[in-house]
Design an enzyme around this catalytic site. Sequence first.
Site, PDB file in Angstrom:
ATOM      1  N   GLU A 329     112.120  49.020  33.839  1.00  0.00           N
ATOM      2  CA  GLU A 329     111.271  48.404  34.836  1.00  0.00           C
ATOM      3  C   GLU A 329     111.313  46.942  34.722  1.00  0.00           C
ATOM      4  OE1 GLU A 329     107.209  51.340  34.537  1.00  0.00           O
ATOM      5  OE2 GLU A 329     107.482  49.664  33.203  1.00  0.00           O
ATOM      6  N   CYS A 330     111.595  46.545  35.861  1.00  0.00           N
ATOM      7  CA  CYS A 330     111.540  45.075  36.120  1.00  0.00           C
ATOM      8  C   CYS A 330     112.665  44.189  35.234  1.00  0.00           C
ATOM      9  CB  CYS A 330     110.182  44.273  36.281  1.00  0.00           C
ATOM     10  SG  CYS A 330     110.191  43.060  36.908  1.00  0.00           S
TER      11      CYS A 330
END
Length: 452
Positions: A329-330
Amino acid sequence: MQRFILAGTGSGVGKTTFTIGILRALMKRGLTVQGFKCGPDYIDPTYHTAVTNRPSRNIDSFMMSHDIVRAIVARASADADVAVIEGVMGFYDGKSPLSNEGSAAHISEITKSPVILIVNAASMARSVAAIVKGFQMLDENSNIVGVIANQLGSKGHFEIVKTAIEKECGIPVIGYLLKEAVPKMPSRHLGLVPAIERGDLDSYFDKLATAIEETVNIEQLLEITKAQSIAVSASIFDEQPQLQKVHIAVAKDAAFNFYYEENLELLRANGAILHFFSPLQNEKVPTAAQGLYIGGGFPEEFADQLAKNEGTKQSVRAAIERGLPTLAECGGFMYLTEEIINRQGHTYPMLGVIPGRVRMQTKLAALGYREITGMAGNFFMSEEDSAKGHEFHYSSYEGEHASPAFFSKGRFRAQKEGYLQKNLVAGYTHFHFASNPQIVKNWLAACLEVQQ
């Protein structure tokens, strides 16, 4: 017990300053204090956790059901004397300008928590009462029980503000802070986690508490914020010991530390055993791992060290190549690209698992809630699954590929997003697993299938 929301008339009025200071002041009284944060924020809960020595929890009425919000509050504060919930933006600000959804006002209603409203009273006298009155009247369920005034010029200024609000609004003004009464908040970005771990911010927390104790009536605060306990018989966070155990490696250090506590708890409740490792310390993916989780954080701020740590890089590449179901994620997504280019234009080689690179920029690239559905072949989310999360990043992805991981819908845009390749799911979106616990079951089932 005492439970209350520290809400603001808007962003920047001092919610975090007062929250940290009040948390510390309550701790000094020997109370067990549990912190919460309204909305999708990772930084403020880090402060709460450092002050209370208990994991702070995010609660969000858009990303999770009302029952789950209540379950999180009830579970985390069951053994606490006081629960302090920091609001988000202005009291009524949330997902939409047309409703309270996602706002601190909505959380107050769902949890039946009294509200202390923080207002910036600089350069105002009687007019402050009009602001407070407006917040009271916009929604009959507001439950504002007290006010704290910030940015005042003098004690005399406070007496004027207090008199006006108490006469016109019928609620007490329990304290204030003068302009420049407290030191400025340390950096909320670079070095936050290492500074907290070293104890560098302890003196700052103490100064806040001392300043607030001088001008905020803590005893009155506790007296007006008594709240009913929240009864929850069962929840999605209850452990299920009959489930087969699954070992999940989780990258966690100063570069990768954006994890919702409830995401980790949902993994554990569904049979996961979490093994933490540090890419910054050049640690390899634990050998027991059957799945891999690389969350968000600040990889750009540690890009030089991450680029040099070949042991971790090779280990993560090998784990993904072996087919370990991986969610990035991210910051994790950034780490898996070919390179990160910082704001000064320096380039740092990353893992190269995802084609393309990310470039840091001074302007915010994305911010807001996301509603996500999966793409075909996504082990984490099928095309029938949906979940909620948010984006917040200052980098942009530069690259081309034909394998998006999900379809993401925000307030102003809807698009295919992320990267999907075999058992790798990566993208900028931060998921909240409580928005759809089935995605946790999907992930762990995929981990077990790979090991068969």
